[in-house]
Motif scaffolding. Sequence first.
Motif, PDB file in Angstrom:
ATOM      1  N   UNK A   1      40.642  44.149  46.148  1.00 22.49           N
ATOM      2  CA  UNK A   1      41.464  44.249  44.986  1.00 22.49           C
ATOM      3  C   UNK A   1      41.436  42.898  44.279  1.00 22.49           C
ATOM      4  N   UNK A   2      41.241  42.909  43.018  1.00 26.94           N
ATOM      5  CA  UNK A   2      41.265  41.692  42.215  1.00 26.94           C
ATOM      6  C   UNK A   2      42.490  41.718  41.315  1.00 26.94           C
ATOM      7  N   UNK A   3      43.211  40.624  41.309  1.00 30.38           N
ATOM      8  CA  UNK A   3      44.398  40.510  40.469  1.00 30.38           C
ATOM      9  C   UNK A   3      44.187  39.415  39.440  1.00 30.38           C
ATOM     10  N   UNK A   4      44.814  39.572  38.287  1.00 31.04           N
ATOM     11  CA  UNK A   4      44.746  38.548  37.246  1.00 31.04           C
ATOM     12  C   UNK A   4      45.665  37.383  37.612  1.00 31.04           C
ATOM     13  N   UNK A   5      45.493  36.270  36.930  1.00 37.23           N
ATOM     14  CA  UNK A   5      46.243  35.055  37.238  1.00 37.23           C
ATOM     15  C   UNK A   5      47.754  35.258  37.166  1.00 37.23           C
ATOM     16  N   UNK A   6      48.225  36.142  36.307  1.00 35.28           N
ATOM     17  CA  UNK A   6      49.658  36.354  36.159  1.00 35.28           C
ATOM     18  C   UNK A   6      50.181  37.499  37.035  1.00 35.28           C
ATOM     19  N   UNK A   7      49.339  38.073  37.857  1.00 34.99           N
ATOM     20  CA  UNK A   7      49.745  39.120  38.790  1.00 34.99           C
ATOM     21  C   UNK A   7      49.884  38.478  40.171  1.00 34.99           C
ATOM     22  N   UNK A  50      54.737  34.762  43.909  1.00 30.12           N
ATOM     23  CA  UNK A  50      54.308  33.399  43.627  1.00 30.12           C
ATOM     24  C   UNK A  50      53.006  33.026  44.305  1.00 30.12           C
ATOM     25  N   UNK A  51      52.136  33.995  44.503  1.00 32.09           N
ATOM     26  CA  UNK A  51      50.863  33.722  45.171  1.00 32.09           C
ATOM     27  C   UNK A  51      49.964  32.861  44.292  1.00 32.09           C
ATOM     28  N   UNK A  52      49.356  31.876  44.898  1.00 32.63           N
ATOM     29  CA  UNK A  52      48.385  31.041  44.205  1.00 32.63           C
ATOM     30  C   UNK A  52      47.059  31.785  44.106  1.00 32.63           C
TER      31      UNK A  52
END
Length: 75
Positions: A1-7, A50-52
Amino acid sequence: MNLKYNQNFISFEFASDVFNNFSQNKFAYQLEGLDKKWTTTTKNSISYSGLDYGDYIFKVKASNNDGVWGKPTFF
């Protein structure tokens, strides 16, 4: 799964295939890339916020009523 920077919030729900006396079942989970060790719980869900940016692997396993742990499942 790929998430965007704001997800940067993710939640997991999981279940066991041991149905007799379910209240005695335990789960252990670890978000590889964040958690340094396994966390044991009787709850069947976990949330992270708050995942980096980075690569993570979510691992979960369940124990039966006798305390025998199954093999981990990876997400």
